[in-house]
Design a protein around this motif. Structure first.
Motif, PDB file in Angstrom:
ATOM      1  N   TYR A  89     -51.753  -4.498  34.903  1.00 11.32           N
ATOM      2  CA  TYR A  89     -51.908  -3.989  36.259  1.00 11.32           C
ATOM      3  C   TYR A  89     -51.110  -2.715  36.545  1.00 11.32           C
ATOM      4  CZ  TYR A  89     -54.010  -8.539  37.414  1.00 11.32           C
ATOM      5  OH  TYR A  89     -54.811  -9.644  37.463  1.00 11.32           O
ATOM      6  N   PHE A  90     -49.941  -2.559  35.895  1.00  6.97           N
ATOM      7  CA  PHE A  90     -49.046  -1.452  36.230  1.00  6.97           C
ATOM      8  C   PHE A  90     -48.672  -0.672  34.966  1.00  6.97           C
ATOM      9  CE2 PHE A  90     -48.191  -4.964  39.217  1.00  6.97           C
ATOM     10  CZ  PHE A  90     -48.546  -4.343  40.405  1.00  6.97           C
ATOM     11  N   ASN A  91     -49.092   0.575  34.910  1.00  3.85           N
ATOM     12  CA  ASN A  91     -48.886   1.382  33.700  1.00  3.85           C
ATOM     13  C   ASN A  91     -47.424   1.669  33.397  1.00  3.85           C
ATOM     14  OD1 ASN A  91     -51.651   1.582  33.208  1.00  3.85           O
ATOM     15  ND2 ASN A  91     -51.871   3.407  34.490  1.00  3.85           N
ATOM     16  N   ASN A  92     -46.628   1.880  34.438  1.00  2.52           N
ATOM     17  CA  ASN A  92     -45.247   2.341  34.236  1.00  2.52           C
ATOM     18  C   ASN A  92     -44.199   1.274  34.518  1.00  2.52           C
ATOM     19  OD1 ASN A  92     -46.116   5.033  33.614  1.00  2.52           O
ATOM     20  ND2 ASN A  92     -46.487   5.336  35.808  1.00  2.52           N
ATOM     21  N   ILE A  93     -44.625   0.032  34.574  1.00  3.97           N
ATOM     22  CA  ILE A  93     -43.690  -1.038  34.920  1.00  3.97           C
ATOM     23  C   ILE A  93     -42.698  -1.299  33.796  1.00  3.97           C
ATOM     24  CG2 ILE A  93     -45.048  -2.972  33.990  1.00  3.97           C
ATOM     25  CD1 ILE A  93     -44.321  -4.478  36.609  1.00  3.97           C
ATOM     26  N   LYS A  94     -41.499  -1.707  34.185  1.00  6.67           N
ATOM     27  CA  LYS A  94     -40.488  -2.158  33.229  1.00  6.67           C
ATOM     28  C   LYS A  94     -40.240  -3.640  33.481  1.00  6.67           C
ATOM     29  CE  LYS A  94     -38.299   2.380  32.847  1.00  6.67           C
ATOM     30  NZ  LYS A  94     -38.827   2.646  31.501  1.00  6.67           N
ATOM     31  N   ILE A  95     -40.203  -4.417  32.410  1.00  9.65           N
ATOM     32  CA  ILE A  95     -40.052  -5.872  32.521  1.00  9.65           C
ATOM     33  C   ILE A  95     -38.786  -6.313  31.805  1.00  9.65           C
ATOM     34  CG2 ILE A  95     -41.070  -8.122  31.975  1.00  9.65           C
ATOM     35  CD1 ILE A  95     -43.817  -6.792  32.030  1.00  9.65           C
ATOM     36  N   ILE A  96     -37.976  -7.078  32.513  1.00  8.61           N
ATOM     37  CA  ILE A  96     -36.816  -7.731  31.908  1.00  8.61           C
ATOM     38  C   ILE A  96     -37.080  -9.228  31.904  1.00  8.61           C
ATOM     39  CG2 ILE A  96     -34.351  -8.219  32.077  1.00  8.61           C
ATOM     40  CD1 ILE A  96     -33.993  -5.537  33.471  1.00  8.61           C
ATOM     41  N   VAL A  97     -37.239  -9.799  30.741  1.00  9.27           N
ATOM     42  CA  VAL A  97     -37.386 -11.244  30.625  1.00  9.27           C
ATOM     43  C   VAL A  97     -35.997 -11.863  30.613  1.00  9.27           C
ATOM     44  CG1 VAL A  97     -38.097 -13.135  29.117  1.00  9.27           C
ATOM     45  CG2 VAL A  97     -39.599 -11.169  29.427  1.00  9.27           C
ATOM     46  N   LEU A  98     -35.788 -12.803  31.521  1.00  3.66           N
ATOM     47  CA  LEU A  98     -34.506 -13.492  31.634  1.00  3.66           C
ATOM     48  C   LEU A  98     -34.799 -14.985  31.586  1.00  3.66           C
ATOM     49  CD1 LEU A  98     -31.446 -13.249  32.150  1.00  3.66           C
ATOM     50  CD2 LEU A  98     -31.950 -13.220  34.600  1.00  3.66           C
ATOM     51  N   THR A  99     -34.462 -15.632  30.486  1.00  3.07           N
ATOM     52  CA  THR A  99     -34.929 -16.997  30.261  1.00  3.07           C
ATOM     53  C   THR A  99     -33.851 -17.887  29.670  1.00  3.07           C
ATOM     54  OG1 THR A  99     -36.623 -18.327  29.125  1.00  3.07           O
ATOM     55  CG2 THR A  99     -35.814 -16.376  27.975  1.00  3.07           C
ATOM     56  N   ALA A 100     -34.016 -19.198  29.878  1.00  8.07           N
ATOM     57  CA  ALA A 100     -33.142 -20.188  29.251  1.00  8.07           C
ATOM     58  C   ALA A 100     -33.757 -20.750  27.977  1.00  8.07           C
ATOM     59  CB  ALA A 100     -32.849 -21.323  30.234  1.00  8.07           C
ATOM     60  N   LEU A 101     -34.953 -20.313  27.627  1.00  6.16           N
ATOM     61  CA  LEU A 101     -35.592 -20.786  26.394  1.00  6.16           C
ATOM     62  C   LEU A 101     -34.692 -20.518  25.194  1.00  6.16           C
ATOM     63  CD1 LEU A 101     -39.351 -19.713  26.535  1.00  6.16           C
ATOM     64  CD2 LEU A 101     -38.490 -22.023  26.203  1.00  6.16           C
ATOM     65  N   ASN A 102     -34.703 -21.437  24.245  1.00  8.79           N
ATOM     66  CA  ASN A 102     -33.891 -21.215  23.041  1.00  8.79           C
ATOM     67  C   ASN A 102     -34.664 -21.481  21.755  1.00  8.79           C
ATOM     68  OD1 ASN A 102     -34.096 -23.997  23.025  1.00  8.79           O
ATOM     69  ND2 ASN A 102     -31.923 -24.386  23.379  1.00  8.79           N
ATOM     70  N   ASN A 103     -35.984 -21.620  21.860  1.00  8.24           N
ATOM     71  CA  ASN A 103     -36.780 -21.837  20.654  1.00  8.24           C
ATOM     72  C   ASN A 103     -37.234 -20.501  20.088  1.00  8.24           C
ATOM     73  OD1 ASN A 103     -39.709 -22.194  19.411  1.00  8.24           O
ATOM     74  ND2 ASN A 103     -38.525 -24.054  19.024  1.00  8.24           N
ATOM     75  N   ASN A 104     -36.905 -20.252  18.829  1.00  4.65           N
ATOM     76  CA  ASN A 104     -37.168 -18.949  18.227  1.00  4.65           C
ATOM     77  C   ASN A 104     -38.650 -18.595  18.185  1.00  4.65           C
ATOM     78  OD1 ASN A 104     -34.479 -18.527  17.886  1.00  4.65           O
ATOM     79  ND2 ASN A 104     -34.450 -18.820  15.678  1.00  4.65           N
ATOM     80  N   HIS A 105     -39.495 -19.589  17.900  1.00  9.15           N
ATOM     81  CA  HIS A 105     -40.926 -19.318  17.799  1.00  9.15           C
ATOM     82  C   HIS A 105     -41.470 -18.850  19.146  1.00  9.15           C
ATOM     83  CE1 HIS A 105     -44.799 -20.553  15.490  1.00  9.15           C
ATOM     84  NE2 HIS A 105     -45.033 -19.542  16.296  1.00  9.15           N
ATOM     85  N   ALA A 106     -41.121 -19.569  20.214  1.00  6.34           N
ATOM     86  CA  ALA A 106     -41.597 -19.203  21.551  1.00  6.34           C
ATOM     87  C   ALA A 106     -41.033 -17.857  21.980  1.00  6.34           C
ATOM     88  CB  ALA A 106     -41.215 -20.284  22.553  1.00  6.34           C
ATOM     89  N   LEU A 107     -39.759 -17.613  21.712  1.00 11.76           N
ATOM     90  CA  LEU A 107     -39.134 -16.348  22.099  1.00 11.76           C
ATOM     91  C   LEU A 107     -39.771 -15.168  21.374  1.00 11.76           C
ATOM     92  CD1 LEU A 107     -35.372 -17.438  22.150  1.00 11.76           C
ATOM     93  CD2 LEU A 107     -36.771 -16.829  24.135  1.00 11.76           C
TER      94      LEU A 107
END
Length: 224
Positions: A89-107
């Motif tokens: 949707y947004f060409n110039n957007i910046k995304i910071i993922v901030l998560t508690a996930l700790n599984n390497n495959h999912a990350l």
């Protein structure tokens, strides 16, 4: 001052509000930036804000949690799906993922599908670290916490990335749907779904034709 339109998405309202207040009180002083900040605690709330932003003011920055309940009204299963939509949707957007996930495959899957400018594990950082990370991302840098840097280095040869259809198959199987019913809700033939399931069983190393084991392993790895 430069105005940035920001969305903070996290299913813990207190945490989302703490990020918002820290950005308003501290981060803007460092960056000489004024922030207009919305918060969303569910996929549905986030989608509503995203849709309005397409019409009014494009989003400049999204701080995105991954562990969100699936949308009731939209075809969005998690924060990962939201991140993919934001890229569309947004060409110039910046995304910071901030998560508690700790599984390497999912990350690693999130790293490949969203390609975030910032990727931070909650247990690795403080609000002070986050403020610094936001500053660096807005200045054009990429910011990854130590856990993510180590993961990327160790997973560069990994060719298996689950896409939107894979995640939908796992989601609906976890809700008790039968494979024969999936073509009615997923835009794929029964044969195509069977082939996808075969590959998923290989990726997750689960027994042939054991949907329960496949779902349980996907849950353990953070995909459901």
């Amino acid at each position: 001052m430069n105005l940035k339109n920001v969305l903070v998405v996290d299913d813990h309202p207190i945490f989302a509000d703490a990020i918002k207040q820290d950005m308003l009180q501290n981060t803007n002083k460092v960056n000489a930036v004024n922030f207009k900040i919305n918060t969303a605690f569910t996929c549905d709330e986030a989608i509503d804000i995203i849709n309005k932003s397409q019409i009014t003011e494009p989003l400049d920055l999204v701080i995105l949690d991954i562990n969100l309940k699936p949308s009731r009204e939209h075809n969005i299963l998690s924060g990962e799906d939201l991140g993919i939509k934001l890229r569309e949707y947004f060409n110039n957007i910046k995304i910071i993922v901030l998560t508690a996930l700790n599984n390497n495959h999912a990350l690693f899957n999130i790293f490949k599908t969203i390609k975030p400018e910032g990727f931070l594990i909650k247990s690795d950082i403080s609000l002070e670290n986050l403020s610094s990370g936001i500053k660096n991302v807005l200045s054009g840098q990429t910011v990854y916490s130590n856990s993510i840097n180590n993961l990327i280095t160790g997973q560069l040869s990994n060719k298996h990335v689950l896409d939107d259809i894979d995640r939908k198959i796992l989601h609906y199987l976890s809700l008790g749907y039968k494979t024969k019913d999936l073509p009615k809700i997923i835009n794929l033939s029964l044969g195509g779904i069977e082939r996808r399931k075969k590959l998923l069983r290989e990726i997750f190393d689960t027994p042939s034709r054991d949907d329960k084991a496949l779902v349980e392993t996907a849950k353990q790895k953070g995909f459901i």
